[in-house]
Structure formats: C-alpha cells, structure tokens
Design a protein around this motif. Structure first.
Motif, PDB file in Angstrom:
ATOM      1  N   PHE A   1       0.824  -1.197   0.000  1.00 28.78           N
ATOM      2  CA  PHE A   1       0.000   0.000   0.000  1.00 28.78           C
ATOM      3  C   PHE A   1       0.863   1.254   0.000  1.00 28.78           C
ATOM      4  N   ARG A   2       2.070   1.120   0.507  1.00 30.31           N
ATOM      5  CA  ARG A   2       2.924   2.298   0.657  1.00 30.31           C
ATOM      6  C   ARG A   2       3.985   2.401  -0.429  1.00 30.31           C
ATOM      7  N   HIS A   3       4.002   1.450  -1.348  1.00 32.94           N
ATOM      8  CA  HIS A   3       4.938   1.460  -2.477  1.00 32.94           C
ATOM      9  C   HIS A   3       6.400   1.447  -2.061  1.00 32.94           C
ATOM     10  N   ASN A   4       6.676   0.853  -0.929  1.00 34.84           N
ATOM     11  CA  ASN A   4       8.058   0.697  -0.481  1.00 34.84           C
ATOM     12  C   ASN A   4       8.230  -0.734  -0.011  1.00 34.84           C
ATOM     13  N   PRO A   5       8.492  -1.693  -0.896  1.00 36.98           N
ATOM     14  CA  PRO A   5       8.529  -3.068  -0.423  1.00 36.98           C
ATOM     15  C   PRO A   5       9.676  -3.304   0.549  1.00 36.98           C
ATOM     16  N   GLY A   6       9.411  -4.134   1.563  1.00 39.37           N
ATOM     17  CA  GLY A   6      10.497  -4.608   2.422  1.00 39.37           C
ATOM     18  C   GLY A   6      10.551  -4.037   3.815  1.00 39.37           C
ATOM     19  N   PHE A   7      10.222  -2.750   3.983  1.00 31.12           N
ATOM     20  CA  PHE A   7      10.452  -2.099   5.278  1.00 31.12           C
ATOM     21  C   PHE A   7       9.648  -2.750   6.399  1.00 31.12           C
ATOM     22  N   HIS A   8       8.319  -2.752   6.244  1.00 36.17           N
ATOM     23  CA  HIS A   8       7.492  -3.284   7.321  1.00 36.17           C
ATOM     24  C   HIS A   8       7.617  -4.799   7.410  1.00 36.17           C
ATOM     25  N   ALA A   9       7.862  -5.440   6.262  1.00 36.56           N
ATOM     26  CA  ALA A   9       8.034  -6.891   6.278  1.00 36.56           C
ATOM     27  C   ALA A   9       9.217  -7.256   7.164  1.00 36.56           C
ATOM     28  N   ALA A  10      10.327  -6.530   7.018  1.00 34.88           N
ATOM     29  CA  ALA A  10      11.518  -6.820   7.812  1.00 34.88           C
ATOM     30  C   ALA A  10      11.233  -6.620   9.302  1.00 34.88           C
ATOM     31  N   ALA A  11      10.568  -5.507   9.640  1.00 36.72           N
ATOM     32  CA  ALA A  11      10.294  -5.211  11.047  1.00 36.72           C
ATOM     33  C   ALA A  11       9.354  -6.254  11.640  1.00 36.72           C
ATOM     34  N   CYS A  12       8.346  -6.686  10.876  1.00 39.16           N
ATOM     35  CA  CYS A  12       7.388  -7.674  11.376  1.00 39.16           C
ATOM     36  C   CYS A  12       8.056  -9.018  11.604  1.00 39.16           C
ATOM     37  N   VAL A  13       8.924  -9.423  10.674  1.00 33.10           N
ATOM     38  CA  VAL A  13       9.609 -10.710  10.833  1.00 33.10           C
ATOM     39  C   VAL A  13      10.486 -10.676  12.087  1.00 33.10           C
ATOM     40  N   LEU A  14      11.097  -9.531  12.335  1.00 35.45           N
ATOM     41  CA  LEU A  14      11.948  -9.408  13.528  1.00 35.45           C
ATOM     42  C   LEU A  14      11.129  -9.629  14.795  1.00 35.45           C
ATOM     43  N   ILE A  15       9.981  -8.948  14.927  1.00 37.00           N
ATOM     44  CA  ILE A  15       9.241  -9.124  16.179  1.00 37.00           C
ATOM     45  C   ILE A  15       8.608 -10.510  16.253  1.00 37.00           C
ATOM     46  N   ALA A  16       8.301 -11.106  15.100  1.00 37.77           N
ATOM     47  CA  ALA A  16       7.758 -12.463  15.134  1.00 37.77           C
ATOM     48  C   ALA A  16       8.805 -13.446  15.635  1.00 37.77           C
ATOM     49  N   TYR A  17      10.070 -13.185  15.275  1.00 34.92           N
ATOM     50  CA  TYR A  17      11.138 -14.074  15.726  1.00 34.92           C
ATOM     51  C   TYR A  17      11.373 -13.922  17.230  1.00 34.92           C
ATOM     52  N   ILE A  18      11.307 -12.686  17.717  1.00 34.35           N
ATOM     53  CA  ILE A  18      11.608 -12.412  19.119  1.00 34.35           C
ATOM     54  C   ILE A  18      10.437 -12.804  20.029  1.00 34.35           C
ATOM     55  N   ARG A  19       9.208 -12.767  19.501  1.00 38.07           N
ATOM     56  CA  ARG A  19       8.014 -12.937  20.323  1.00 38.07           C
ATOM     57  C   ARG A  19       8.048 -14.149  21.279  1.00 38.07           C
ATOM     58  N   PRO A  20       8.366 -15.363  20.804  1.00 43.18           N
ATOM     59  CA  PRO A  20       8.352 -16.508  21.723  1.00 43.18           C
ATOM     60  C   PRO A  20       9.290 -16.341  22.922  1.00 43.18           C
ATOM     61  N   PHE A  21      10.461 -15.712  22.693  1.00 43.29           N
ATOM     62  CA  PHE A  21      11.398 -15.498  23.807  1.00 43.29           C
ATOM     63  C   PHE A  21      10.786 -14.578  24.851  1.00 43.29           C
ATOM     64  N   VAL A  22      10.156 -13.495  24.371  1.00 40.49           N
ATOM     65  CA  VAL A  22       9.564 -12.531  25.300  1.00 40.49           C
ATOM     66  C   VAL A  22       8.426 -13.178  26.076  1.00 40.49           C
ATOM     67  N   ILE A  23       7.621 -13.993  25.372  1.00 39.89           N
ATOM     68  CA  ILE A  23       6.513 -14.665  26.060  1.00 39.89           C
ATOM     69  C   ILE A  23       7.064 -15.582  27.148  1.00 39.89           C
TER      70      ILE A  23
ATOM     71  N   ILE B   1      -8.215  -0.557  -4.569  1.00 42.03           N
ATOM     72  CA  ILE B   1      -8.750  -0.295  -3.227  1.00 42.03           C
ATOM     73  C   ILE B   1      -8.569   1.185  -2.889  1.00 42.03           C
ATOM     74  N   ASN B   2      -7.377   1.689  -3.204  1.00 41.84           N
ATOM     75  CA  ASN B   2      -7.098   3.088  -2.883  1.00 41.84           C
ATOM     76  C   ASN B   2      -8.027   4.041  -3.608  1.00 41.84           C
ATOM     77  N   SER B   3      -8.367   3.727  -4.881  1.00 46.55           N
ATOM     78  CA  SER B   3      -9.207   4.674  -5.622  1.00 46.55           C
ATOM     79  C   SER B   3     -10.623   4.681  -5.059  1.00 46.55           C
ATOM     80  N   LYS B   4     -11.098   3.528  -4.534  1.00 47.08           N
ATOM     81  CA  LYS B   4     -12.408   3.514  -3.867  1.00 47.08           C
ATOM     82  C   LYS B   4     -12.375   4.429  -2.649  1.00 47.08           C
ATOM     83  N   TYR B   5     -11.286   4.326  -1.906  1.00 50.25           N
ATOM     84  CA  TYR B   5     -11.140   5.147  -0.706  1.00 50.25           C
ATOM     85  C   TYR B   5     -11.067   6.632  -1.080  1.00 50.25           C
TER      86      TYR B   5
END
Lengths: 177, 284
Positions: free
Chosen positions: A66-88, B50-54
C-alpha cells in the motif's frame, strides 16, 4: 467463532485501519501511529514459530504494497515475530499459563504491567528496526531515538484504547483434559 | 551430509528468520535503485483499486479546498486572456504576435493531462503519490507532475496500465533543479526526510541576493517541467562553512497534505533531448 477465521478477519481489519485511518495522521511531523502489528502480538500461543514468521512477513508485505516501499514493514514484522516466543517465555507468570489461555492478553499475562511490557518491548523493536531501515543514510541518532520512543508511546496508548473497546473473551481451559 | 540436515532442522527458525530478513532488505535495496520491484506491477493494480475507492469517499471532505484552488487557477488563466488587454493608441510601436493561431499545435511544447490522486503519503522518508491515469492514457516515466496552481509535485517513476506512481518532491532521492525567480541562480533540491512541505536547495552561490520570502521556480533545464513553475518560498538561509554556497530551506508551494487533483505534463521535446543525450553517452 473459528480461530482461523477470526485471525483472517483481524489481519484485514488491522491493515485497513492502519492504511486508511492511522497513515493519514501525522503528529508533529514525526510520529506515525502504528497499530497493525498488534495482529502479531495477538496470534495464539500455540502457533508454529515458522508459520508465525511467514504470517508476519505477509502482514508487513501487505502494508508495504500500500505504501509502495517493499520490504520495510516486512523486515520489522519478521523481527518481532522471531523475538516474540522469547519474550513470552520471559513474561508469562507461571508454568502452564500459555496452555490455559489461547492468546496473549492482559488476563493470560496475569496483569496489565507484564502485558504492556511484552507489547512495549516488541513495539520498540519494530519501530527501531523500521526507522533504522528507513533512515539508512540520515545519521541523526537524537531524532531517531526520539521518533522511536514517541511512536512506541502512541502505539501503546492506542493498544490500551483497543483493549478497552474490544474486550477479548478469554476462556480458561484447564490442562487436565 | 546428515550433519547438515540435522543443523538445518535444529536451527530451522533462525535460518528462516535470517532468510526472510535478507529477502526484505534485498527488496528495499533493489526497489530504491531501480524502482522496478517484481511485485510492484501486480501490487499497484490491486492496491490501486482499493485506494481509488477510498479516494472517492475521501474527496468529498476536500471539495471546498479543491474549489478554492480551482478558482485561483481560473483567475490566473482569466488574467492571461488576450481579450482583456487593449493596445493604447499612443503606443509608438505595435507588437505583432508571431504565433500563428491556426497552426498552434505545431508550436506546442507542453501538453497537460488532468488526473485524480488515488493515494498519497507525507509521513515516510520516501513518499509516492499514485494517480489514476496510466499507460493507456499515454503516461510515460519521467513526466513532470504539477498541481492546479502551477506548483511542482513530482516526477512519474512507474507506470502500469491504469495507474502511475509519482515520486513526490518529498522523497530522499528526488533531485529536481530549481531557480531563484529574482536572481536566476540555479540549484538542486533535496529533502531531508523530516519535515513535510519543507525542502532545501543547495548550490546557490553566496553572491546571490536572497531574502526570506523569495520565490523559487523550476529552471526549465529538465524536459519534465516548463520554466517558471512554482517550487517554493524561501524560509531560512544557511551559510555552509568552507564552501561558497548557501543552503536555503524553503516552504514548498504545493501543500502535500491535501493533494486531490494534479496535471501530468507531456513534453514534446523529451524524446529529442533524450536521444541527443544518449548520443553523447555513446561517444567514447
């Protein structure tokens, strides 16, 4: 409701709220309120660790597309998913709580404070890794730390509001079955 | 061999974690360099819908502002009408317009295409705007984009069948050349990735006379924008120590927070200039 269906609905709800409500907000030109990763925090205790990381990767990649920047949030999400079991493992109060409850919540962590430490720690990790990847060239540690801390505080506030509005029923399941 | 399998099985989670991280970073790096990630084409068509609907819903909240800016744009155009000027009889010489009206198309350098903004962001360090016209409307990469009030928005970087992605001025890799309206000194725009609507321009020599409030316009050196499009208004001046240049911080003429409609500029010269530049590059 079926657990799988519930999580699928949650996935889309989180993405839509993040993209169409929170991304439009900019506080003091610095803080982006993030809430979508609560999906990862709320996944069941018993989920396979590999599956947890793959699901998180898709969550991040969906937001990225949605943000036209592939990779950024994916990397951050994978990091917290990896750490999550340890924290739990660290934060769960007594032996067996994760078998008595389905998913992380205030109740299953045995109090507000441990639950928010769990959430806050993962949020800081997510934000720090995300902003670090975004910054890449701009080495301004003061700005970076301030942005991370403030964004995390806003996310925690949002999490508190969500926990109060959408009360999640947590059934106590005895492990004697 | 058995040990390798045992190792993979034992550290499966760590390996999966590392490979997903490396894949993400790979996506970040390659996308920023070439702007052609593998998934961007399909993702644009999906999320664009989706964005254009929004955007359809959202635009109602901006109708008043859109009206105001259109009114201003119309006022600007009305003031250019030839019928509103009369030549006084006492003028010693009469100027004759050299443009032949009936063959106007032959002299046309730029043409404009209106588009609606489908999605927009200002909070990231690399901001993109998606507009609802694409390849089938004749949009090509490298075209300039302005808002209804003649201020620069960005440059088209990616085109799909129905949508185009515009790299906004608020992007750390966006380097457009700008010029001071008063003195004519040119410089390069850069954005620091922090304040939306505040951009800086460097390479303006210290001999230039600049004061707060001066206008910065497009230089016309690139084929993307005609000369004289508004870029911004000077906010603050910094003397870079050890160099002969100013660094000027300015407020952008476009308000990136509430972009609703934009115009894409098609330049007739673009192809010719590009061919000429390619020829130079080929020479050893």
């Amino acid at each position: 409701m079926n657990k799988l269906l519930k999580n699928i609905l949650r996935f889309f709800a989180m993405i839509f709220v993040q993209v169409f409500v929170l991304d439009k907000i900019l506080l003091h030109q610095m803080i982006t309120p993030y809430i979508y990763f609560v999906f990862i925090l709320w996944l069941p205790f018993k989920i396979n660790r590999g599956l947890l990381m793959i699901v998180s990767f898709f969550l991040g990649a969906t937001l990225d597309s949605f943000r036209h920047n592939p990779g950024f949030h994916a990397a951050a999400c994978v990091l917290i998913a990896y750490i999550r079991p340890f924290v739990i493992n660290l934060m769960i109060p007594q032996e067996g709580s994760e078998t008595n409850y389905d998913e992380p919540s205030i109740k299953s962590f045995g109090g507000v404070i441990p639950y928010f430490i769990y959430a806050g720690f993962l949020m800081i990790l997510h934000n720090a890794w995300l902003f670090l990847l975004e910054a890449w060239q701009f080495a301004d540690p003061y700005y970076f730390f301030l942005k991370t801390i403030l964004s995390t505080l806003i996310s925690l506030l949002l999490l508190l509001i969500i926990e109060m509005i959408f009360y999640r029923k947590q059934k106590f399941r005895t492990n004697t079955v | 061999m058995r040990n390798i399998f045992l190792f993979i099985r034992r550290h499966f989670n760590l390996l999966l974690f590392l490979s997903l991280q490396i894949f993400s970073v790979y996506l970040i790096v390659t996308y920023n360099e070439y702007h052609h990630a593998v998934f961007s084409n399909t993702a644009n068509n999906l999320t664009g819908g989706i964005n254009s609907k929004y955007a359809d819903i959202q635009q109602y909240f901006y109708l008043k502002k859109t009206n105001d800016s259109l009114l201003k744009a119309n006022e600007f155009l009305y003031n250019k009408l030839k019928a509103d000027f009369s030549l006084p009889d006492s003028l010693p010489r009469t100027y004759i317009d050299s443009i032949k009206i009936d063959s106007l198309t032959k002299y046309r350098k730029y043409s404009y295409m209106g588009a609606k903004v489908v999605s927009n962001s200002v909070t990231n360090q690399s901001n993109y705007i998606v507009i609802d016209i694409g390849k089938k409307n004749g949009i090509k990469e490298g075209m300039g984009v302005i808002n209804p009030n003649n201020s620069i928005v960005g440059i088209v970087t990616e085109v799909t069948e129905r949508y185009a992605v515009v790299m906004s001025l608020l992007h750390k890799d966006s380097h457009i050349s700008g010029k001071l309206l008063k003195g004519g000194e040119t410089g390069i725009l850069t954005w620091n990735g922090v304040d939306p609507n505040y951009i800086s321009i460097s390479n303006i020599s210290k001999s230039a006379k600049v004061v707060k409030g001066d206008t910065i316009i497009s230089s016309g050196f690139s084929t993307a924008f005609p000369k004289g499009m508004y870029i911004g208004f000077v906010e603050a001046l910094y003397k870079e120590s050890g160099s002969n240049f100013y660094k000027i911080k300015f407020r952008s003429a476009t308000n990136f927070n509430d972009l609703q409609y934009v115009y894409v500029i098609e330049s007739a010269d673009q192809q010719g200039v590009k061919e000429a530049l390619d020829k130079i590059k080929k020479q050893p």
